[in-house]
Design a protein around this motif. Sequence first.
Motif, PDB file in Angstrom:
ATOM      1  N   GLU A   1       0.893  -1.142   0.046  1.00  0.00           N
ATOM      2  CA  GLU A   1       0.058  -0.067  -0.165  1.00  0.00           C
ATOM      3  C   GLU A   1       0.945   1.199  -0.027  1.00  0.00           C
ATOM      4  O   GLU A   1       1.752   0.994   0.345  1.00  0.00           O
ATOM      5  CB  GLU A   1      -0.793  -0.121   1.149  1.00  0.00           C
ATOM      6  CG  GLU A   1      -0.224   0.122   2.389  1.00  0.00           C
ATOM      7  CD  GLU A   1      -1.262  -0.216   3.699  1.00  0.00           C
ATOM      8  OE1 GLU A   1      -2.257   0.273   3.762  1.00  0.00           O
ATOM      9  OE2 GLU A   1      -0.731  -0.366   4.712  1.00  0.00           O
ATOM     10  N   LYS A   2       0.156   2.237  -0.582  1.00  0.00           N
ATOM     11  CA  LYS A   2       0.956   3.541  -0.299  1.00  0.00           C
ATOM     12  C   LYS A   2       0.414   4.318   0.638  1.00  0.00           C
ATOM     13  O   LYS A   2      -0.956   4.811   0.681  1.00  0.00           O
ATOM     14  CB  LYS A   2       1.020   4.238  -1.793  1.00  0.00           C
ATOM     15  CG  LYS A   2       1.865   3.630  -2.936  1.00  0.00           C
ATOM     16  CD  LYS A   2       2.184   4.713  -3.919  1.00  0.00           C
ATOM     17  CE  LYS A   2       3.494   3.828  -4.930  1.00  0.00           C
ATOM     18  NZ  LYS A   2       3.520   4.827  -6.073  1.00  0.00           N
TER      19      LYS A   2
ATOM     20  N   ASP B   1       0.706   7.883   3.469  1.00  0.00           N
ATOM     21  CA  ASP B   1       1.422   9.257   3.742  1.00  0.00           C
ATOM     22  C   ASP B   1       2.765   8.926   4.464  1.00  0.00           C
ATOM     23  O   ASP B   1       3.101   8.509   5.396  1.00  0.00           O
ATOM     24  CB  ASP B   1       0.504  10.230   4.613  1.00  0.00           C
ATOM     25  CG  ASP B   1      -0.725  10.657   3.958  1.00  0.00           C
ATOM     26  OD1 ASP B   1      -0.700  10.632   2.611  1.00  0.00           O
ATOM     27  OD2 ASP B   1      -1.685  10.990   4.441  1.00  0.00           O
TER      28      ASP B   1
ATOM     29  N   VAL C   1       4.753   6.783   8.019  1.00  0.00           N
ATOM     30  CA  VAL C   1       5.514   5.643   7.707  1.00  0.00           C
ATOM     31  C   VAL C   1       6.487   5.228   8.849  1.00  0.00           C
ATOM     32  O   VAL C   1       7.308   4.171   8.697  1.00  0.00           O
ATOM     33  CB  VAL C   1       6.376   5.520   6.212  1.00  0.00           C
ATOM     34  CG1 VAL C   1       5.561   6.001   5.294  1.00  0.00           C
ATOM     35  CG2 VAL C   1       7.485   6.915   6.732  1.00  0.00           C
TER      36      VAL C   1
ATOM     37  N   GLU D   1       9.511  -1.285  -2.016  1.00  0.00           N
ATOM     38  CA  GLU D   1      10.085  -1.048  -3.301  1.00  0.00           C
ATOM     39  C   GLU D   1      11.418  -0.480  -2.968  1.00  0.00           C
ATOM     40  O   GLU D   1      11.534   0.176  -1.847  1.00  0.00           O
ATOM     41  CB  GLU D   1       9.123  -0.211  -4.109  1.00  0.00           C
ATOM     42  CG  GLU D   1       7.777  -1.026  -4.491  1.00  0.00           C
ATOM     43  CD  GLU D   1       7.098  -0.139  -5.364  1.00  0.00           C
ATOM     44  OE1 GLU D   1       7.622   1.134  -5.779  1.00  0.00           O
ATOM     45  OE2 GLU D   1       5.880  -0.496  -5.638  1.00  0.00           O
TER      46      GLU D   1
ATOM     47  N   LYS E   1       3.959  10.097  -0.589  1.00  0.00           N
ATOM     48  CA  LYS E   1       3.246   8.636  -0.842  1.00  0.00           C
ATOM     49  C   LYS E   1       4.548   7.919  -0.638  1.00  0.00           C
ATOM     50  O   LYS E   1       5.205   7.708  -1.536  1.00  0.00           O
ATOM     51  CB  LYS E   1       2.361   8.673  -1.785  1.00  0.00           C
ATOM     52  CG  LYS E   1       1.098   9.546  -1.663  1.00  0.00           C
ATOM     53  CD  LYS E   1       0.385   9.190  -0.550  1.00  0.00           C
ATOM     54  CE  LYS E   1      -1.127   9.904  -0.520  1.00  0.00           C
ATOM     55  NZ  LYS E   1      -2.107   9.291   0.846  1.00  0.00           N
ATOM     56  N   VAL E   2       4.433   6.783   0.244  1.00  0.00           N
ATOM     57  CA  VAL E   2       5.478   5.873   0.372  1.00  0.00           C
ATOM     58  C   VAL E   2       4.993   4.286   0.157  1.00  0.00           C
ATOM     59  O   VAL E   2       4.104   3.879   1.086  1.00  0.00           O
ATOM     60  CB  VAL E   2       6.209   5.960   1.616  1.00  0.00           C
ATOM     61  CG1 VAL E   2       7.451   4.858   1.703  1.00  0.00           C
ATOM     62  CG2 VAL E   2       6.797   7.334   1.943  1.00  0.00           C
ATOM     63  N   PRO E   3       5.596   3.556  -0.817  1.00  0.00           N
ATOM     64  CA  PRO E   3       5.076   1.931  -0.969  1.00  0.00           C
ATOM     65  C   PRO E   3       5.741   1.082   0.332  1.00  0.00           C
ATOM     66  O   PRO E   3       6.845   1.277   0.212  1.00  0.00           O
ATOM     67  CB  PRO E   3       5.714   1.880  -2.284  1.00  0.00           C
ATOM     68  CG  PRO E   3       7.158   2.536  -2.273  1.00  0.00           C
ATOM     69  CD  PRO E   3       6.384   3.971  -1.674  1.00  0.00           C
TER      70      PRO E   3
END
Length: 410
Positions: free
Chosen positions: A28-29, A31, A35, A42, A176-178
């Motif tokens: 999921e991506k 905020d 995180v 990735e 946005k961070v995977p």
Amino acid sequence: MGNVFLNLMDQDEVKEIIESLKIQRKIEKIDLADVYKRILAEDIYAIIDLPPFDRAAMDGYAVRSQDTFGASEDNPISLDLIERVGAGDVPLKTVRESKCTEIGTGAPMPEGADSVVMVEFTNIEDGIVQIYGAVSPGTNLSARGSDMKKGELLLSKGSLLTPERIGALSAIGMSKVPVFTKPTVAVISTGNELIKPDQELLHGKLYDINSETISNAVKACGCTPICSQIVKDDYDSIKNTINEFTHADVIITSGGTSAGAGDVLRQVVDDMGRVLVHGISVKPGKPTLIGTLPEGNEDIILFGLPGYPVSALMIFNAFVAPFLREIAGFPRYNQKKESIVLKLSRRYHSARGRSHYVLAKIKGNAAIPILKDSGAITALSEADGYFKVPKNVEIIEKGEEIKLIPFPSL
């Protein structure tokens, strides 16, 4: 109904079975602000140079280095001040021969300048800057791309997102961070004698310990626990509750795993899916159960832990925690690497024929075995970790070296 009698397996065989279990990791991506302590899903590459421009590393004056050659305390060189540039400003003037720009730390270097003279080595009066020391090209500046160039690997897949790594993501403007989606783990505590902490403790009843201890152990593995109500020790109650949590990735129960007449988890799993393990040749935790429940194209993994708190958490740490950490994206907990070599504080007797996990606390360079039964939660609260006694060993003498395995955490 399946066979309810235990068929003890060696712990290495059980670990092989657990390692063969598969769960599809989801991504999921989210905020950037959310995180912390998540696992990167990735590889992340720099999308800009860092820093993105030549910038001053000190407060002072941006100069052409050749204009400062020969400058000293006794023989200062004078330069004309043409502009003042602070962090966030854009220089408008080019630094030419015998000119300079006052500059703040982090501000972009003006065109023509190749170094910064620290303010401590200057004096200004009526727009004339006295330089009391020479500088060479590149002094006191951070060149564009000196930290990282566009296209270079910034963070690798599987990285735990710590404050420092989150800072690196901030530096390239990633909002946005995977990350790997946290696996959900249903925690079901079974027992006719159990009550919640806010209920009156009547004779014959016990407060439920495992729901909270196991749920928090699940959190420490990077997963999200889903707590149920306490479930009675009967076939329909256990089966109906398990059916309520078939949306979870993993189900963990405690209690109802031994071969007694009132323990029915084996029958439930036999009827709903497949029992892979029922009984491990270890102490504590012999009546552990592991099974799979079909759900769509994937199986839900079920771990049936013993009901006694010490047994439940020892089995969790030894067998379940490595599996949960892996499906959450964390590296496997390396017990050999993390173990601490200590001397045993007293002679220890073990039951021959089964591997034994012994809780211990550390005092100086010694490990003190905690000799309480598997129902004593205070044994866990006192322990710093545990050590293993092989099944063919009956006695460990005082002063012998053991390897203490600390309880894993994020």
